[in-house]
Design a protein around this motif. Structure first.
Motif, mmCIF file in Angstrom:
data_model
loop_
_atom_site.group_PDB
_atom_site.id
_atom_site.type_symbol
_atom_site.label_atom_id
_atom_site.label_comp_id
_atom_site.label_asym_id
_atom_site.label_seq_id
_atom_site.Cartn_x
_atom_site.Cartn_y
_atom_site.Cartn_z
ATOM 1 N N VAL A 2 0.849 -1.182 0.000
ATOM 2 C CA VAL A 2 0.000 0.000 0.000
ATOM 3 C C VAL A 2 0.887 1.234 0.000
ATOM 4 O O VAL A 2 1.831 1.334 0.782
ATOM 5 C CB VAL A 2 -0.919 0.014 1.231
ATOM 6 N N GLN A 3 0.575 2.146 -0.859
ATOM 7 C CA GLN A 3 1.306 3.410 -0.897
ATOM 8 C C GLN A 3 0.457 4.506 -0.260
ATOM 9 O O GLN A 3 -0.762 4.557 -0.469
ATOM 10 C CB GLN A 3 1.666 3.779 -2.328
ATOM 11 N N LEU A 4 1.123 5.353 0.509
ATOM 12 C CA LEU A 4 0.452 6.451 1.203
ATOM 13 C C LEU A 4 1.056 7.773 0.747
ATOM 14 O O LEU A 4 2.279 7.909 0.676
ATOM 15 C CB LEU A 4 0.622 6.315 2.722
ATOM 16 N N VAL A 5 0.193 8.731 0.474
ATOM 17 C CA VAL A 5 0.655 10.042 0.039
ATOM 18 C C VAL A 5 -0.001 11.104 0.918
ATOM 19 O O VAL A 5 -1.235 11.237 0.923
ATOM 20 C CB VAL A 5 0.316 10.297 -1.443
ATOM 21 N N GLU A 6 0.841 11.839 1.649
ATOM 22 C CA GLU A 6 0.333 12.907 2.519
ATOM 23 C C GLU A 6 0.317 14.236 1.769
ATOM 24 O O GLU A 6 1.109 14.457 0.855
ATOM 25 C CB GLU A 6 1.205 13.077 3.767
ATOM 26 N N SER A 7 -0.551 15.119 2.211
ATOM 27 C CA SER A 7 -0.582 16.483 1.675
ATOM 28 C C SER A 7 -1.204 17.392 2.724
ATOM 29 O O SER A 7 -1.838 16.920 3.671
ATOM 30 C CB SER A 7 -1.368 16.536 0.368
ATOM 31 N N CYS A 22 -4.245 12.085 3.801
ATOM 32 C CA CYS A 22 -3.420 10.921 3.481
ATOM 33 C C CYS A 22 -4.245 10.011 2.583
ATOM 34 O O CYS A 22 -5.279 9.499 3.009
ATOM 35 C CB CYS A 22 -3.003 10.191 4.749
ATOM 36 N N ALA A 23 -3.778 9.836 1.372
ATOM 37 C CA ALA A 23 -4.473 8.979 0.419
ATOM 38 C C ALA A 23 -3.754 7.646 0.323
ATOM 39 O O ALA A 23 -2.537 7.597 0.097
ATOM 40 C CB ALA A 23 -4.521 9.652 -0.951
ATOM 41 N N ALA A 24 -4.503 6.574 0.496
ATOM 42 C CA ALA A 24 -3.944 5.225 0.412
ATOM 43 C C ALA A 24 -4.301 4.601 -0.928
ATOM 44 O O ALA A 24 -5.384 4.828 -1.457
ATOM 45 C CB ALA A 24 -4.486 4.356 1.549
ATOM 46 N N SER A 25 -3.385 3.794 -1.444
ATOM 47 C CA SER A 25 -3.604 3.167 -2.749
ATOM 48 C C SER A 25 -4.500 1.944 -2.650
ATOM 49 O O SER A 25 -4.928 1.406 -3.674
ATOM 50 C CB SER A 25 -2.270 2.784 -3.391
ATOM 51 N N GLY A 26 -4.777 1.494 -1.422
ATOM 52 C CA GLY A 26 -5.636 0.340 -1.226
ATOM 53 C C GLY A 26 -6.375 0.445 0.084
ATOM 54 O O GLY A 26 -6.166 1.376 0.871
ATOM 55 N N ARG A 27 -7.247 -0.517 0.317
ATOM 56 C CA ARG A 27 -8.058 -0.498 1.531
ATOM 57 C C ARG A 27 -7.257 -1.076 2.696
ATOM 58 O O ARG A 27 -6.636 -2.123 2.558
ATOM 59 C CB ARG A 27 -9.322 -1.325 1.292
ATOM 60 N N CYS A 95 1.912 9.759 7.773
ATOM 61 C CA CYS A 95 0.745 8.888 7.708
ATOM 62 C C CYS A 95 1.233 7.441 7.726
ATOM 63 O O CYS A 95 2.266 7.115 7.122
ATOM 64 C CB CYS A 95 -0.015 9.172 6.418
ATOM 65 N N ALA A 96 0.518 6.589 8.421
ATOM 66 C CA ALA A 96 0.883 5.182 8.512
ATOM 67 C C ALA A 96 -0.371 4.328 8.424
ATOM 68 O O ALA A 96 -1.464 4.786 8.780
ATOM 69 C CB ALA A 96 1.619 4.906 9.818
ATOM 70 N N SER A 97 -0.210 3.105 7.973
ATOM 71 C CA SER A 97 -1.371 2.230 7.904
ATOM 72 C C SER A 97 -0.970 0.778 8.060
ATOM 73 O O SER A 97 0.198 0.410 7.931
ATOM 74 C CB SER A 97 -2.123 2.422 6.581
ATOM 75 N N THR A 98 -1.963 -0.034 8.360
ATOM 76 C CA THR A 98 -1.780 -1.477 8.459
ATOM 77 C C THR A 98 -3.058 -2.160 8.015
ATOM 78 O O THR A 98 -4.149 -1.616 8.187
ATOM 79 C CB THR A 98 -1.403 -1.907 9.885
#
Length: 126
Positions: A2-7, A22-27, A95-98
């Motif tokens: 998953v790619q994360l892009v902050e703005s 923060c936009a994520a490329s996947g769920r 931004c972080a995700s799991t």
């Protein structure tokens, strides 16, 4: 992967507000925000944990009472609204995700997150 892009970072005066995205490329199951002030360690800001069709926000002590987190699942995007900003809020915000559903006590642990954005600088100064 998953790619994360902050703005949304930038320069703001004390007392001002900023909204980070923060936009994520996947769920993903959990999306969170951490920050790293100059010369200090990374610290937990907030996280949104999806539960069923909804979810809940959780907040660390650093910005508690001055921050709110929200999420647009249709766009896989998370938002961090920060108000009444202070010079000590100056930091790089990450931004972080799991994909795992973390227990509440793990939401503030950076090593629980496998995906990270590149960070966005927030500077609070007059």
């Amino acid at each position: 992967q998953v790619q994360l892009v902050e703005s949304g970072g930038g320069l703001v005066q004390p007392g001002g507000s900023l909204r980070l995205s923060c936009a994520a490329s996947g769920r993903v199951a959990v999306m969170g925000w951490f920050r790293q002030p100059p010369g200090k360690e990374r610290e937990f800001v907030a996280a949104f944990r999806r539960i069923g069709g909804g979810g809940n926000g959780y907040y660390g002590d650093s910005l508690k009472g001055r921050v709110s987190i929200s999420r647009d699942d249709a766009k896989n995007t998370m938002f961090l609204q920060m108000n009444n900003l202070k010079p000590e809020d100056t930091a790089v915000y990450y931004c972080a995700s799991t994909s795992r559903t973390l227990i509440v006590s793990s939401l503030g642990v950076s090593t629980e997150y496998e995906y990270w954005g590149q960070g966005t600088q927030v500077t609070v100064s007059s």
